[in-house]
Design an enzyme around this catalytic site. Sequence first.
Site, short mmCIF file in Angstrom:
data_model
loop_
_atom_site.label_atom_id
_atom_site.label_comp_id
_atom_site.label_asym_id
_atom_site.label_seq_id
_atom_site.Cartn_x
_atom_site.Cartn_y
_atom_site.Cartn_z
N GLY A 1 0.83 -1.20 0.00
CA GLY A 1 0.00 0.00 0.00
C GLY A 1 0.86 1.25 0.00
N ALA B 1 2.05 3.06 2.41
CA ALA B 1 3.16 3.05 3.37
C ALA B 1 4.32 2.20 2.85
CB ALA B 1 2.69 2.52 4.72
N GLY C 1 -11.83 8.86 0.17
CA GLY C 1 -11.91 10.26 0.58
C GLY C 1 -10.72 11.11 0.20
N GLU D 1 -14.20 16.93 5.71
CA GLU D 1 -14.81 15.73 6.25
C GLU D 1 -15.05 15.90 7.74
OE1 GLU D 1 -12.31 12.46 5.15
OE2 GLU D 1 -12.76 12.63 3.01
N ASP E 1 -2.54 -9.46 9.46
CA ASP E 1 -1.35 -10.31 9.43
C ASP E 1 -0.17 -9.72 10.19
OD1 ASP E 1 -2.88 -11.94 7.73
OD2 ASP E 1 -2.15 -10.89 5.96
N HIS F 1 -16.83 2.69 10.03
CA HIS F 1 -17.23 3.77 9.13
C HIS F 1 -18.74 3.88 9.16
CE1 HIS F 1 -17.66 6.37 5.70
NE2 HIS F 1 -16.35 6.55 5.69
N ARG G 1 -16.32 10.36 13.49
CA ARG G 1 -16.91 9.12 13.00
C ARG G 1 -17.52 8.25 14.09
NH1 ARG G 1 -12.56 7.08 8.42
NH2 ARG G 1 -13.20 8.55 6.79
N HIS H 1 -13.96 -0.52 9.74
CA HIS H 1 -13.23 0.26 8.72
C HIS H 1 -11.73 0.39 8.99
CE1 HIS H 1 -12.74 3.15 5.53
NE2 HIS H 1 -12.38 4.13 6.36
N ARG I 1 -9.65 7.81 15.00
CA ARG I 1 -8.92 8.45 13.90
C ARG I 1 -9.72 9.60 13.29
NH1 ARG I 1 -8.64 7.54 8.00
NH2 ARG I 1 -10.37 6.09 8.26
#
Length: 529
Positions: free
Chosen positions: A12, A14, A46, A116, A215, A236, A282, A343, A378
């Site tokens: 991904g 990162a 987003g 957001e 994992d 989410h 959220r 999420h 978050r």
Amino acid sequence: MNEFEFIVIGSGIAGLSFALQAAAHGRVAIITKGARAESNTAWAQGGIASVTSTEDSFELHVQDTLASGAGLCDERIVRAIVIDGPARIRELMLFGVQFDERELPDGSHELDLGREGGHSKRRILHARDVTGREIERALLASHSQIVVLENHMAVDLITLGKLGFASTDRCLGVYVLNEASGEVVALRSDRVVLATGGCGKVYLYTTNPGIATGDGVAMSWRAGAKIANMEFIQFHPTCLFHADARSFLISEALRGEGGRLTDVRGREFMGRYHPKKELAPRDIVARAIDAEMKRTGARCVYLDITRMPADFIRDRFPNIYENCLRFGLDITREPIPVVPAAHYQCGGVLTDENGASSLTGLYAIGEVACTGLHGANRLASNSLLEACVLAHRCCKAIATAPPADKAPWLDELPPWKSGDAVDVDELVVIYHNWDEIRRLMWDYVGIVRTTKRLQRAATRLRNLEREIQEFYWNFKITTDLLELRNLATVAALIVDSALLRKESRGLHYTLDYLETDPVYCRPTVLRRS
């Protein structure tokens, strides 16, 4: 051939960001259990939060993050990541990421910033509603000098302690399963970087892709690294509710652009739960939806953005518009049925500000890590920001650190031994256990919790873990079996962490302890003895 200066597990934002920078300092291998473009990043709709407007400030972004984190953020880490954000945005743009812009009256262009929940200013950079896919595209196009092992799954970390040595424990590499051949090989490196993403598939309903089975957290736990704050799982608020849709996220950006949550009769309800209504953090929005569904007996609520012009909706949210249309929903004309879904994990492998874990030689960046940025909840779109910043900081710290002790007496890592293991003869057992874990986590360890439910989950998980361990030792490993093993481990860590926190804070909401308690204003840290 099997020795590298850096091993990165995960492809991904990162993992790719780190690998692209680390390639200047030595050989890099990226291990990914699916295709290289298959990651949580690619599913991110987003955007990425960063201060890029003159109307915004670092202090405002810091305060918004701290407010969402409900007292558990590490302010020093928050400030470091927020301040480093603009430089990492410029870096992404140099790699070719094309963020949306808007035309000004004088004909010039500037970044089109979204807003957001939890953000006091517009600071979300986006590429329509497929920001993660755009970032993944640009980063993958730049990786030509890196070895990418697709369809390979990390089995376990190799450490001095696991090999029986009494000296200070450290990570030496990783055993990796070639999913096509079934062969397990040992890859050696003194710098193993986990970028494996989250654990959303531990729940029955999730916005995450199928690869999100925790994992990295599970492997780190088995290796003896510290794990923190796993009780904080972000749900989410808005996942598409449709019989034929699986895990399709309806971005928070719709609420940022004027979408309103309504009940089955079209009545708005968020004003009863928070003064910011749809733009509340959220955890509050998810609990409000959960409460409305329980109060009315409805199977979902609705997100209505029809007040906005149809052309604006199609242009700003083409991916969401087209996918909903596939399911017979025209979001320009009718509200979207939505439900909360698992999420994002706000906890993970405990690291310092440079991604170093408590186990020497093991690093963690992105969602798999717990840096102190997110605290108990978050702030929207801070995840991609954290991934970029920590990848940069981690690579810089490793590159400037003194050479590690390479255990010179260990010429090579011992090969993987399958012993008398045979091929799995009853896959139905694996699938049944997988389904049971996900259902019990959804029913007992969801948005609203109680001690009794958590204890029931713990009892059943202990039995499941014994069954899974018996399978693991008696049969040849497969990806399905490894993922099941990891899911059981992560589920147990979530439950144990939740039982230890006897208060409601952020994403951990329990009917037995409805208030926050200053005694528990600290991370929950677990370590395998």
